[in-house]
Design a protein around this motif. Structure first.
Motif, PDB file in Angstrom:
ATOM      1  N   TRP A  75       0.840  -1.199   0.000  1.00  0.00           N
ATOM      2  CA  TRP A  75       0.000   0.000   0.000  1.00  0.00           C
ATOM      3  C   TRP A  75       0.870   1.243   0.000  1.00  0.00           C
ATOM      4  O   TRP A  75       1.805   1.361   0.798  1.00  0.00           O
ATOM      5  N   THR A  85     -12.776  -1.292  -2.578  1.00  0.00           N
ATOM      6  CA  THR A  85     -12.576  -0.536  -1.336  1.00  0.00           C
ATOM      7  C   THR A  85     -13.943  -0.225  -0.742  1.00  0.00           C
ATOM      8  O   THR A  85     -14.898   0.060  -1.462  1.00  0.00           O
ATOM      9  N   PHE A 143      -6.334   4.694  -6.619  1.00  0.00           N
ATOM     10  CA  PHE A 143      -7.679   4.978  -6.133  1.00  0.00           C
ATOM     11  C   PHE A 143      -7.994   6.456  -6.299  1.00  0.00           C
ATOM     12  O   PHE A 143      -7.083   7.292  -6.390  1.00  0.00           O
ATOM     13  N   TYR A 167     -12.043   9.437  -0.240  1.00  0.00           N
ATOM     14  CA  TYR A 167     -11.607   8.979   1.077  1.00  0.00           C
ATOM     15  C   TYR A 167     -11.249  10.128   2.025  1.00  0.00           C
ATOM     16  O   TYR A 167     -10.830   9.889   3.157  1.00  0.00           O
ATOM     17  N   ASP A 173     -11.562  -0.220   4.128  1.00  0.00           N
ATOM     18  CA  ASP A 173     -11.026  -1.555   3.896  1.00  0.00           C
ATOM     19  C   ASP A 173     -10.724  -1.771   2.424  1.00  0.00           C
ATOM     20  O   ASP A 173     -11.449  -1.287   1.550  1.00  0.00           O
ATOM     21  N   ILE A 174      -9.656  -2.530   2.160  1.00  0.00           N
ATOM     22  CA  ILE A 174      -9.335  -2.984   0.806  1.00  0.00           C
ATOM     23  C   ILE A 174      -9.539  -4.491   0.763  1.00  0.00           C
ATOM     24  O   ILE A 174      -8.957  -5.224   1.573  1.00  0.00           O
TER      25      ILE A 174
END
Length: 641
Positions: free
Chosen positions: A220, A242, A261, A266, A273-274
């Motif tokens: 990530w 997501t 993303f 966000y 959560d992914i």
């Protein structure tokens, strides 16, 4: 054999329809889930647990949940408390329960879910684990557990945690069996950082057991909001989704090594959560991302106060989509307790002793139950059956027992025991629980706001204009009628349902005999839209009049049976009485204050009832809710004697 061209076209058409039908677009699904709060993280047996839950959802459909199903499981996985609670107008529930005196030391689980969630196998329902200790048997059964934290950064070190009652040696080996690091004297119940990086696979050795950790396949990147995959993963027909527990954010096909993303989605979240799934909808990888987002508003109050004096609390600067909230004031707990419970409830910390994995929203949505125990559509209150849900069968991952041991030092246990003995010595009873209305009434009359009246009849005659009384021939009592406000000509021709503390009086005569000294307030529901919104079936079709007695006195004095309770097997929210009339100056109570009725106007809310009966340092916590989001703010206040 040759297929005619026309048939081939028809066959291809139906194949395309079928394939499109198989493609589930998660982002358009209507989802919901609860946020769950408890007043403490650690309790002794016999203690009272206060809890609250808020239903968050990505829709406004009235067809969805009106009930919260609440259950508490002890350290052995057996339910010790179950109830159905009616959601308030703000989609909240709050109440209390007692830990049985004969409970074993261990990890207890509080879960709450709705009927709708039971339509999916192993839906990730709201879950809160907390600790309970029996001072007579302070050790939990089972072997100590080893926990490992998943942090998908290329150079992130390994974080470990164990629940043994003594310091332990933990060895880390690489994939070829070579020792990379030996951690000596790792203290119990303490997060410990190693020097080993998580990029490569390795093996952990703890108390003669080995635990295999696979190499990181996904990394990530918080700087550019991207997920990097290793070589070869692109060709596996994977999908990245997501989401939060109640909202799908993005769905991405893995077409290259780096998946970016949309960062704007966000910005107002605390976490998300992914979930990576393959073409058969099997979960390949998951991780919860934490975002260091600042609160959109702020909480202001004095840093110091005096026992018995109210402290004004202001919540200001919040967006208009925040409409409700909860404020609670509680004792500060030991850091060793709060960190342990935080780890238990953290999806990124994995119990290596447990072979089972946690539930996942995305995989659950693909497992619709053919014959669900509970239906998706909502029906009137009287259609609900008694409690019959198989929790362990329907939500197996969420209610699995911990199966590991832990213990606290005698010094820590002694602090909690002394507090309990202190309360018992001063003969401080638990604060009286007042009955809370689950609905928004058209009109509320608080008896204390008016001069004394000798009886209910005179109060209705002089104070309540929405009601008319009509004498019954050859009887001493009078019938009650409420106004019909659905047209311009107001007529008192509606005969409402009359209740006392949501219990049905045997007769209207019994209703008129209520002692005014015991009455706390009177609520009226007479507008058609209000009555329909309560959705209580046909009985209150002409309106509803509810009289509430102080300290639930009507129920206690008359020892009423459950069959007279209007809400059948459903509980309504309960709250402590913080008026000061039923508490003494000293209580040593872990929970000092709970206000579950905050409402916001233009991003602002006030509470002037914050009052303490015990000196010391207290933690003030505010949870602010919208329909599909929330914020949490904490501050500390010192109360002088």
């Amino acid at each position: 054999m040759k297929i005619p061209f026309a048939l081939l076209i028809i066959f291809s058409f139906f194949q395309s329809i079928h394939s499109k039908g198989q493609e589930k677009k998660h982002s358009v699904m209507e989802l919901e889930n609860f946020v769950l709060i408890t007043d403490q993280e650690f309790y002794l047996v016999g203690d009272r647990v206060w809890f609250a839950a808020k239903l968050l959802k990505n829709h406004e459909s009235f067809r969805y949940s009106k009930l919260a199903y609440v259950a508490v499981l002890d350290a052995t996985g057996n339910p010790i408390h179950q109830e159905k609670m009616l959601l308030t107008e703000n989609n909240m529930v709050f109440g209390d329960l007692f830990i049985p005196e004969n409970s074993q030391t261990g990890v207890f689980t509080l879960v709450v879910y709705s009927k709708w969630m039971a339509n999916f196998e192993d839906f990730p329902i709201a879950k809160k684990e907390f600790l309970v200790a029996n001072s007579n048997v302070p050790f939990a059964k089972g072997d100590p557990a080893l926990f490992w934290e998943q942090i998908p950064f290329e150079n992130a070190p390994i974080s470990i945690f164990h629940t043994s009652d003594r310091a332990e040696v933990i060895e880390i080996q690489d994939s070829e069996g070579n020792t990379i690091e030996i951690l000596e004297s790792v203290p119990p119940l303490t997060k410990t950082l190693s020097k080993v990086k998580q990029k490569d696979g390795y093996t952990l050795f703890f108390r003669n057991f080995s635990y295999q950790i696979e190499p990181q396949k996904w990394l990530w990147e918080p700087a550019d909001f991207s997920l990097n995959s290793n070589v070869g993963i692109v060709d596996q027909n994977l999908k990245i989704i997501t989401h939060t527990d109640w909202m799908i954010l993005e769905e991405l096909e893995v077409t290259q090594a780096k998946s970016r993303f949309n960062k704007a989605l966000y910005e107002n979240l605390k976490s998300f959560d992914i979930s990576v799934i393959d073409e058969s909808n099997k979960l390949v990888w998951s991780y919860q991302v934490r975002i260091p987002a600042k609160s959109s508003g702020k909480m202001t109050l004095k840093s110091r106060g005096i026992v018995g004096e109210s402290i004004a609390l202001d919540l200001v600067g919040f967006p208009s989509h925040y409409t409700s909230g909860i404020v609670l004031a509680r004792a500060q707990e030991e850091i060793i307790v709060t960190e342990f419970v935080e780890l238990l409830n953290d999806p990124n910390w994995r119990n290596l002793n447990s072979a089972s994995k946690g539930p996942n929203l995305i995989t659950s949505l693909n497992r619709v139950v053919e014959s669900p125990l509970m239906l998706k559509d909502y029906s009137p209150m009287f259609d609900y059956k008694i409690w019959s849900t198989d929790i362990s069968g329907r939500f197996s991952s969420s209610v699995k027992r911990a199966k590991f041991s832990f213990s606290f030092s005698d010094k820590l246990l002694e602090t909690f025991i002394n507090r309990k003995v202190y309360r018992e010595h001063f003969e401080i009873s638990d604060e009286v629980v007042a009955l809370e209305s689950p609905f928004q009434a058209d009109k509320v009359y608080y008896i204390q706001d008016y001069f004394e009246f000798p009886d209910l009849e005179s109060f209705f005659k002089e104070i309540v204009p929405q009601v008319r009384l009509k004498k019954v021939k050859n009887q001493d009592y009078k019938n009650v009628f409420v106004a019909n406000t659905d047209n311009q000509n107001v007529k008192f021709n509606k005969k409402p349902l009359v209740l006392v503390d949501f219990y049905r009086p045997v007769s209207i005569e019994e209703f008129w005999k209520l002692d005014m000294v015991s009455v706390d307030r009177i609520e009226l529901y007479y507008h058609r839209s209000t009555v329909e919104k309560t959705n209580l079936g046909e009985a209150p079709g002409d309106g509803l009049i509810v009289v509430y007695t102080k300290n639930n006195e009507y129920f206690l004095k008359n020892n009423l049976g459950k069959e007279r309770y209007f809400l059948a097997d459903v509980s309504v929210p309960r709250r402590p009485d913080y008026s000061g009339k039923n508490t003494q100056k000293i209580s040593a109570n872990a929970l000092q204050f709970l206000d579950s009725g905050l409402t916001f106007y233009r991003g602002r809310s006030k509470s002037g009832n914050l009052k303490f009966d015990t000196a010391g340092s207290w933690l003030i916590e505010a949870w602010i809710f919208g329909n599909s989001g929330f914020e949490r703010i904490q501050k500390r206040v010192v109360i002088d004697p």
